[in-house]
Design a protein around this motif. Structure first.
Motif, short mmCIF file in Angstrom:
data_model
loop_
_atom_site.label_atom_id
_atom_site.label_comp_id
_atom_site.label_asym_id
_atom_site.label_seq_id
_atom_site.Cartn_x
_atom_site.Cartn_y
_atom_site.Cartn_z
N SER A 140 42.46 -19.64 13.56
CA SER A 140 43.63 -20.51 13.61
C SER A 140 44.91 -19.75 13.34
O SER A 140 45.97 -20.34 13.17
CB SER A 140 43.47 -21.63 12.59
OG SER A 140 43.40 -21.06 11.30
N HIS A 141 44.83 -18.43 13.28
CA HIS A 141 46.01 -17.64 12.90
C HIS A 141 45.85 -16.25 13.50
O HIS A 141 44.74 -15.75 13.58
CB HIS A 141 46.10 -17.58 11.37
CG HIS A 141 47.43 -17.13 10.86
ND1 HIS A 141 47.81 -15.80 10.83
CD2 HIS A 141 48.49 -17.83 10.39
CE1 HIS A 141 49.04 -15.72 10.35
NE2 HIS A 141 49.49 -16.92 10.08
N PRO A 142 46.97 -15.61 13.90
CA PRO A 142 46.85 -14.21 14.35
C PRO A 142 46.28 -13.33 13.22
O PRO A 142 46.39 -13.70 12.05
CB PRO A 142 48.30 -13.81 14.68
CG PRO A 142 49.01 -15.09 14.93
CD PRO A 142 48.36 -16.10 14.03
N PRO A 143 45.71 -12.19 13.59
CA PRO A 143 45.11 -11.32 12.57
C PRO A 143 46.10 -10.91 11.48
O PRO A 143 47.32 -11.01 11.64
CB PRO A 143 44.67 -10.10 13.38
CG PRO A 143 44.54 -10.58 14.78
CD PRO A 143 45.54 -11.67 14.95
N LEU A 160 52.18 -17.92 9.20
CA LEU A 160 52.88 -19.01 9.90
C LEU A 160 53.05 -20.18 8.94
O LEU A 160 52.22 -20.41 8.07
CB LEU A 160 52.06 -19.46 11.11
CG LEU A 160 51.96 -18.43 12.25
CD1 LEU A 160 50.86 -18.82 13.22
CD2 LEU A 160 53.30 -18.34 12.98
N PHE A 168 45.75 -3.72 13.04
CA PHE A 168 45.73 -4.95 12.25
C PHE A 168 44.29 -5.31 11.90
O PHE A 168 43.35 -4.59 12.28
CB PHE A 168 46.41 -6.10 13.01
CG PHE A 168 45.99 -6.22 14.44
CD1 PHE A 168 44.80 -6.84 14.78
CD2 PHE A 168 46.77 -5.69 15.46
CE1 PHE A 168 44.41 -6.95 16.10
CE2 PHE A 168 46.38 -5.80 16.79
CZ PHE A 168 45.19 -6.43 17.11
N SER A 183 52.33 -1.12 14.22
CA SER A 183 52.22 -2.40 14.95
C SER A 183 50.87 -2.64 15.60
O SER A 183 50.39 -3.76 15.64
CB SER A 183 53.27 -2.48 16.05
OG SER A 183 54.53 -2.39 15.52
N ASP A 184 50.26 -1.58 16.14
CA ASP A 184 49.03 -1.82 16.90
C ASP A 184 47.77 -1.75 16.03
O ASP A 184 46.68 -1.80 16.54
CB ASP A 184 48.92 -0.83 18.06
CG ASP A 184 48.97 0.62 17.60
OD1 ASP A 184 49.46 0.86 16.49
OD2 ASP A 184 48.52 1.50 18.35
N GLY A 208 41.64 -14.41 13.50
CA GLY A 208 41.33 -13.37 14.47
C GLY A 208 39.89 -12.91 14.57
O GLY A 208 39.62 -11.88 15.16
N LEU A 209 38.96 -13.67 14.03
CA LEU A 209 37.54 -13.33 14.23
C LEU A 209 36.85 -14.47 14.99
O LEU A 209 37.37 -15.57 15.07
CB LEU A 209 36.83 -13.11 12.89
CG LEU A 209 37.00 -11.76 12.20
CD1 LEU A 209 35.95 -11.60 11.10
CD2 LEU A 209 36.89 -10.58 13.16
N VAL A 262 49.89 -8.67 11.55
CA VAL A 262 50.62 -8.79 12.81
C VAL A 262 52.01 -9.38 12.54
O VAL A 262 53.01 -8.93 13.08
CB VAL A 262 49.86 -9.67 13.82
CG1 VAL A 262 50.71 -9.97 15.04
CG2 VAL A 262 48.57 -8.97 14.25
N MET A 263 52.06 -10.40 11.68
CA MET A 263 53.33 -11.08 11.41
C MET A 263 53.79 -10.77 9.98
O MET A 263 52.97 -10.60 9.09
CB MET A 263 53.14 -12.59 11.56
CG MET A 263 52.32 -12.94 12.77
SD MET A 263 52.38 -14.67 13.13
CE MET A 263 54.03 -14.80 13.75
N THR A 270 41.46 -2.88 13.85
CA THR A 270 41.51 -2.33 15.21
C THR A 270 41.29 -0.83 15.16
O THR A 270 41.61 -0.18 14.17
CB THR A 270 42.90 -2.53 15.86
OG1 THR A 270 43.88 -2.61 14.84
CG2 THR A 270 42.93 -3.72 16.73
#
Lengths: 102, 576
Positions: B290-293, B301, B249, B246-247, B270-271, B296-297, B202
């Protein structure tokens, strides 16, 4: 103004509504919209129903809002994202991080 | 940081007036304000002097012979588009028309005679403040531009220059005017598989590249040590989460291509969708996010896994960041997925995906400024490493001819031993091969032979785990589709694993010119009929089979290979 803010004290709810483009140019205004809300358990609602475009820095801004909400044991809900915006949220798999109401 | 306003340089003012008397008066006032003054007596002369001297300030009369003040101002303003050169009209005409017209042609102010020297100087000082401010903004902008260039250089010159197989993998990278954080990495695994990553941080400029160096070193180091793709992704996610605010990733697609298994392992976090196409240009698979970038976490997951797909050697994998599909034309329309897919298919048929797609995007956008980085990686499913395999076989043959195995290895003294026994659920979570290789490298240093040892150790460990502990039959792997079934079944059995073990033992014996490593791998399985298996292997050409290739490979690489204890123990030696 592309950001509309509505604070409802009795519902303990802050509604932030973004109009047109949600991108880096809103960084300061978006932060100003929530940063002074310091009531515990606040529900932050992000209304994206009239947002036409969102970029990845907007995703970052949502994550900062989430951080702020978590400190207050509050929640963040994204409300009614448009199709274009929803596509961006889907690619980032944000439904796994936040509540999204369609 | 250099600051334009503090640079001590004499400022130049251009005074334009057909009255020499008026010129002299203004010159005196300006010199008292530390300006160097140049003078023109009509509009046309003023334009020439402006071109020649590039003054910092222009004072303009309106009514003059040859060319009047309005006309001269229009010319001067059209010449000074990239520099701020304030222009003030000095006139005795105090009509509304003069005021409006002077602003319309580009004037920055008007001063009506008569005025006192103090009023004139106050006006000059206020204009000076604007000039200083503009200078500051401009130097900040240049700083930012330099940062962005540095970020871009860092990415392409330092990080991506170390990528593997650049001649075989088609990489398009067209950074936006303000570099926007796309990063492309490729690296070779010790077993010959290829790892590729396309990422999009980002943000813009230097801010978007702070995560790039740790990302690239983790990706390369873990790939070279033989960690599995999911281990690499887990580590990168954690690292970026710890490192970045945080912002910030990274949206990323990670791919392992195994030419040997005719399979591709993909993870999209995330793409936009990744594509697999046949050589005829048919889209065989789309792999959505299938997953956040990454970052981020705090950890991946719980249900995160790789998508495993079987591929033909002629298939191609195509990765993009959002820059291509979000590129805009003059009407504000986006390039979108439909156009991209059509262009992709055209490119596959023309056997030049990167060039075709880039040209189509550029044609679509015409002269519109590029808002985001444009990235595409075009990966073949085979043949990126042809020359290397030939060399490897050649060395192995030489080694076999030179060194005669000793009769009884157990009697010669080992220089060191290393052992690791993994049991139960640990078997699914820990990969012992990087640990074993680390051990060898730490004691014996770097060597070209460790790649062969990696292959041997991996084959032995996987065989013991899959066929011994998990009891999977290799018959499943006889077709390309079966390979996927096999992989899925393996994942499910691994996740439920409660008991069973694999025991790995290494011992190193130095030789005058090299060394010999003995590897013993023992498992808790029920073993197999070794003789029957050997017979079965002989009846077919194992080289062209998906299963049984492992054993064939082992026989080629190892000096000796013996199965004991009904197939639950295998003992091999490798010498150089």
């Amino acid at each position: 103004m592309a950001i509309k803010v509505n604070l409802s004290k009795e519902n303990n709810q802050l509604i932030i509504r973004i109009e047109e483009r949600f991108d880096f140019s809103l960084h300061q205004a978006f932060r100003d919209a929530y940063i002074n809300v310091k009531t515990n358990n606040t529900e932050f609602v992000l209304d994206l129903s009239s947002t036409s475009y969102m970029d990845s820095s907007a995703l970052g801004m949502i994550l900062l809002l989430k951080d702020h909400a978590e400190v207050l044991s509050g929640t963040v809900t994204i409300r009614k994202p448009s199709d274009t915006v929803n596509k961006i949220l889907e690619i980032a798999q944000f439904h796994r991080l936040l509540k999204i109401e369609y | 940081m250099p600051n334009v306003s503090t640079i001590q340089e004499t400022r130049v003012a251009l005074v334009v007036d057909d009255s020499k008397m008026q010129c002299r008066v203004l010159q005196k006032y300006l010199e008292e304000e530390s300006y160097r003054v140049i003078i023109a007596n009509d509009g046309s002369e003023a334009v020439n002097m402006y071109i020649q001297h590039k003054p910092d300030l222009v004072l303009m009369d309106i009514n003059m012979p040859v060319m009047n003040g309005y006309e001269a101002t229009l010319k001067i303003k059209s010449l000074s588009s990239d520099a701020l050169c304030p222009l003030i009209f000095i006139t005795s005409d105090d009509t509304e028309k003069a005021f409006i017209e002077s602003v319309k042609v580009g004037g920055d102010g008007i001063l009506v005679r008569p005025f006192s020297p103090e009023v004139f100087k106050a006006k000059i000082q206020s204009i000076q403040r604007i000039i200083d401010l503009y200078g500051n903004v401009k130097s900040l902008q240049q700083e930012q531009q330099k940062d962005a260039e540095l970020a871009e250089q860092l990415m392409s010159g330092v990080i991506e220059a170390r990528n593997f197989a650049l001649d075989k993998i088609g990489i398009v990278k067209k950074p936006a005017a303000l570099f926007s954080g796309d990063i492309q990495l490729t690296a070779l695994c010790p077993n010959g598989n290829l790892n590729v990553m396309l990422g999009d941080f980002t943000g813009h400029g230097l801010r978007s590249s702070i995560g790039a160096i740790p990302l690239a070193s983790t990706f390369r180091a873990m790939t070279q040590k033989g960690f599995s793709l999911i281990d690499i992704i887990t580590q990168i996610n954690k690292q970026l989460y710890d490192l970045l605010p945080s912002d910030l990733f990274l949206g990323a697609v990670f791919v392992t291509v195994s030419e040997h298994d005719k399979s591709v392992y993909i993870f999209n976090g995330g793409l936009p969708d990744a594509y697999i196409l046949s050589t005829e240009g048919e889209i065989k698979h789309k792999i959505p996010s299938s997953h956040p970038p990454m970052g981020v976490m705090p950890s991946l997951l719980p249900d995160t896994g790789l998508t495993v797909l079987s591929v033909d050697p002629t298939d191609r994998i195509e990765l993009i960041s959002d820059g291509i599909v979000e590129a805009r034309n003059i009407d504000g329309e986006m390039f979108e997925f439909d156009r991209f897919e059509r262009s992709l298919i055209k490119g596959i048929k023309a056997k030049n995906v990167s060039k075709t797609v880039l040209k189509d995007v550029m044609d679509f956008c015409e002269d519109m400024p590029q808002e985001d980085d444009i990235s595409l990686i075009d990966i073949p499913c085979s043949n990126w490493d042809t020359t290397k395999n030939v060399e490897e076989t050649a060395t192995t043959v030489n080694v076999d001819e030179k060194i005669l195995p000793e009769k009884d290895l157990t009697e010669s003294l080992s220089a060191w031993d290393w052992q690791l026994k993994l049991a139960g659920s640990r078997l699914g979570k820990i990969n012992p091969i990087p640990m074993a290789l680390n051990q060898i490298t730490e004691i014996e240093g770097q060597s070209e032979h460790w790649q062969n040892l990696f292959t041997i150790l991996t084959e032995l460990f996987i065989n013991s785990l899959d066929h011994g502990v998990l009891g999977l039959s290799s018959d499943l792997k006889s077709t390309a589709e079966g390979f996927v079934l096999y992989f899925n079944e393996r994942e499910s059995r691994l996740s439920q694993l409660k008991d069973g073990f694999v025991d790995i033992k290494l011992s190193f014996h130095p030789l005058p010119s090299g060394g010999r490593i003995k590897i013993i791998v023992k498992d808790s399985g029920s073993g197999f009929d070794v003789e029957l298996y050997r017979e079965k292997l002989k009846t077919r050409d194992a080289r062209n089979q998906l299963s049984g290739r492992g054993i064939y490979l082992l026989e080629q690489l190892c000096e000796t290979l013996v199965y004991k204890n009904n197939g639950t123990l295998v003992e091999v030696t490798y010498a150089w």
